[in-house]
Design an enzyme around this catalytic site. Sequence first.
Site, PDB file in Angstrom:
ATOM      1  N   HIS A  67       9.363   2.448   9.288  1.00 12.43           N
ATOM      2  CA  HIS A  67       9.098   1.550  10.117  1.00 12.43           C
ATOM      3  C   HIS A  67       7.814   2.279  11.132  1.00 12.43           C
ATOM      4  O   HIS A  67       7.655   3.273  11.279  1.00 12.43           O
ATOM      5  CB  HIS A  67      10.344   1.516  11.187  1.00 12.43           C
ATOM      6  CG  HIS A  67      10.059   0.467  12.070  1.00 12.43           C
ATOM      7  ND1 HIS A  67      10.220  -0.736  12.092  1.00 12.43           N
ATOM      8  CD2 HIS A  67       9.627   0.683  13.562  1.00 12.43           C
ATOM      9  CE1 HIS A  67       9.714  -1.706  12.980  1.00 12.43           C
ATOM     10  NE2 HIS A  67       9.469  -0.739  13.886  1.00 12.43           N
ATOM     11  N   ASN A 123      13.995   3.679   4.739  1.00 13.62           N
ATOM     12  CA  ASN A 123      13.261   2.535   5.103  1.00 13.62           C
ATOM     13  C   ASN A 123      12.047   3.251   6.033  1.00 13.62           C
ATOM     14  O   ASN A 123      12.370   4.499   6.403  1.00 13.62           O
ATOM     15  CB  ASN A 123      13.705   1.593   5.909  1.00 13.62           C
ATOM     16  CG  ASN A 123      12.887   0.371   6.673  1.00 13.62           C
ATOM     17  OD1 ASN A 123      11.942  -0.153   5.620  1.00 13.62           O
ATOM     18  ND2 ASN A 123      13.038   0.082   7.601  1.00 13.62           N
ATOM     19  N   ILE A 142      18.637  -6.394   3.840  1.00 17.28           N
ATOM     20  CA  ILE A 142      19.537  -5.697   2.994  1.00 17.28           C
ATOM     21  C   ILE A 142      20.993  -6.127   3.045  1.00 17.28           C
ATOM     22  O   ILE A 142      21.649  -5.715   4.042  1.00 17.28           O
ATOM     23  CB  ILE A 142      19.418  -4.219   2.799  1.00 17.28           C
ATOM     24  CG1 ILE A 142      17.828  -3.881   2.706  1.00 17.28           C
ATOM     25  CG2 ILE A 142      20.288  -3.748   1.617  1.00 17.28           C
ATOM     26  CD1 ILE A 142      17.243  -4.144   1.500  1.00 17.28           C
ATOM     27  N   GLU A 151       1.600   6.710   7.364  1.00 18.13           N
ATOM     28  CA  GLU A 151       2.916   6.225   6.618  1.00 18.13           C
ATOM     29  C   GLU A 151       2.480   6.872   5.189  1.00 18.13           C
ATOM     30  O   GLU A 151       3.406   7.496   4.154  1.00 18.13           O
ATOM     31  CB  GLU A 151       2.630   4.883   6.288  1.00 18.13           C
ATOM     32  CG  GLU A 151       3.360   4.157   7.567  1.00 18.13           C
ATOM     33  CD  GLU A 151       3.673   2.690   7.700  1.00 18.13           C
ATOM     34  OE1 GLU A 151       3.909   2.237   6.661  1.00 18.13           O
ATOM     35  OE2 GLU A 151       3.175   1.997   8.572  1.00 18.13           O
ATOM     36  N   LEU A 206      10.776  -7.394   3.626  1.00 20.45           N
ATOM     37  CA  LEU A 206      10.907  -7.929   4.720  1.00 20.45           C
ATOM     38  C   LEU A 206      12.306  -8.761   4.916  1.00 20.45           C
ATOM     39  O   LEU A 206      12.390  -9.604   5.982  1.00 20.45           O
ATOM     40  CB  LEU A 206       9.746  -9.012   5.166  1.00 20.45           C
ATOM     41  CG  LEU A 206       8.497  -8.425   5.186  1.00 20.45           C
ATOM     42  CD1 LEU A 206       7.226  -9.540   5.248  1.00 20.45           C
ATOM     43  CD2 LEU A 206       8.637  -7.653   6.675  1.00 20.45           C
ATOM     44  N   ASP A 223      17.229  -1.094  11.779  1.00 21.76           N
ATOM     45  CA  ASP A 223      16.478  -0.085  12.248  1.00 21.76           C
ATOM     46  C   ASP A 223      17.028   1.048  12.856  1.00 21.76           C
ATOM     47  O   ASP A 223      16.475   1.834  13.826  1.00 21.76           O
ATOM     48  CB  ASP A 223      15.238  -0.864  13.094  1.00 21.76           C
ATOM     49  CG  ASP A 223      14.064  -1.384  12.124  1.00 21.76           C
ATOM     50  OD1 ASP A 223      14.026  -1.098  10.911  1.00 21.76           O
ATOM     51  OD2 ASP A 223      13.506  -1.878  12.725  1.00 21.76           O
ATOM     52  N   SER A 271       0.807  -1.108  -0.109  1.00 21.15           N
ATOM     53  CA  SER A 271       0.002   0.152  -0.011  1.00 21.15           C
ATOM     54  C   SER A 271       0.768   1.178   0.181  1.00 21.15           C
ATOM     55  O   SER A 271       0.451   2.227  -0.656  1.00 21.15           O
ATOM     56  CB  SER A 271      -0.857  -0.042   1.183  1.00 21.15           C
ATOM     57  OG  SER A 271      -0.137   0.349   2.398  1.00 21.15           O
ATOM     58  N   ASN A 272       2.088   1.253   0.521  1.00 25.39           N
ATOM     59  CA  ASN A 272       2.804   2.257   0.577  1.00 25.39           C
ATOM     60  C   ASN A 272       3.502   2.532  -0.791  1.00 25.39           C
ATOM     61  O   ASN A 272       3.547   3.526  -1.329  1.00 25.39           O
ATOM     62  CB  ASN A 272       4.111   2.139   1.657  1.00 25.39           C
ATOM     63  CG  ASN A 272       3.480   2.484   3.079  1.00 25.39           C
ATOM     64  OD1 ASN A 272       3.637   3.877   3.259  1.00 25.39           O
ATOM     65  ND2 ASN A 272       3.451   1.838   3.882  1.00 25.39           N
TER      66      ASN A 272
END
Length: 189
Positions: free
Chosen positions: A104, A102, A88, A173, A85, A145, A13-14
């Site tokens: 989150h 990214n 990297i 988001e 998911l 993260d 969706s993003n």
Amino acid sequence: MKNIAIFASGSGSNAKVIIEQFKLHKEIRVSVVVSNNSNAFVLEIAKNENIPTIVVSKEEYTNGLIMNNLLLPYSIDFIILAGYLKKIPIELIQCYPNKIINIHPSLLPKFGGKGMFGIHVHEAVIAANESITGITIHLVNEEYDKGKILFNTSIPVKTDDPFQLQKEVLKLEHEFYYKVILDQCCGEL
Ligand code: GRF
């Protein structure tokens, strides 16, 4: 013109919002969508918009040099992770220093790190009785993260239903991710 690659594993969706927002943009083009999941809905979204897609195998997505080679034909300036998911690989991070972004769905560093993805994040926020939650958009570095935070924004937690909270956070988001991408890629927010 900056070329971006979107990496996504799921519903996308993003990715959809980003693709729509940059469809006719003068400075940013979504040049390729990469997924580790051949059933990911994001691939349909990309195909409908005539954006090339690449489905990567485990052998490929775990090897940064192979990933870099796959991206080379698209002259990618920035990699945008949108619900991707897989980790990297370090070599790919080194090929794109400060060029991987990214999002989150929590206020990092809280509720980040291993296992903190999807609904688990929102369950953890509710279980911890947090009064606020939000989103964090950050650069990707070697530590999960923990790259430089580019943007965050919060909302109050008013529900004890993690799915409801996920919906509310996802709305944030969609509202902010493309704007931060634009700022980071072209310096205009
Ligand atoms: C989002 O919550 C994003 O923050 C996280 O993964 C989810 C992806 O959702 N990294 P979608 O596939 O864009 O709907």
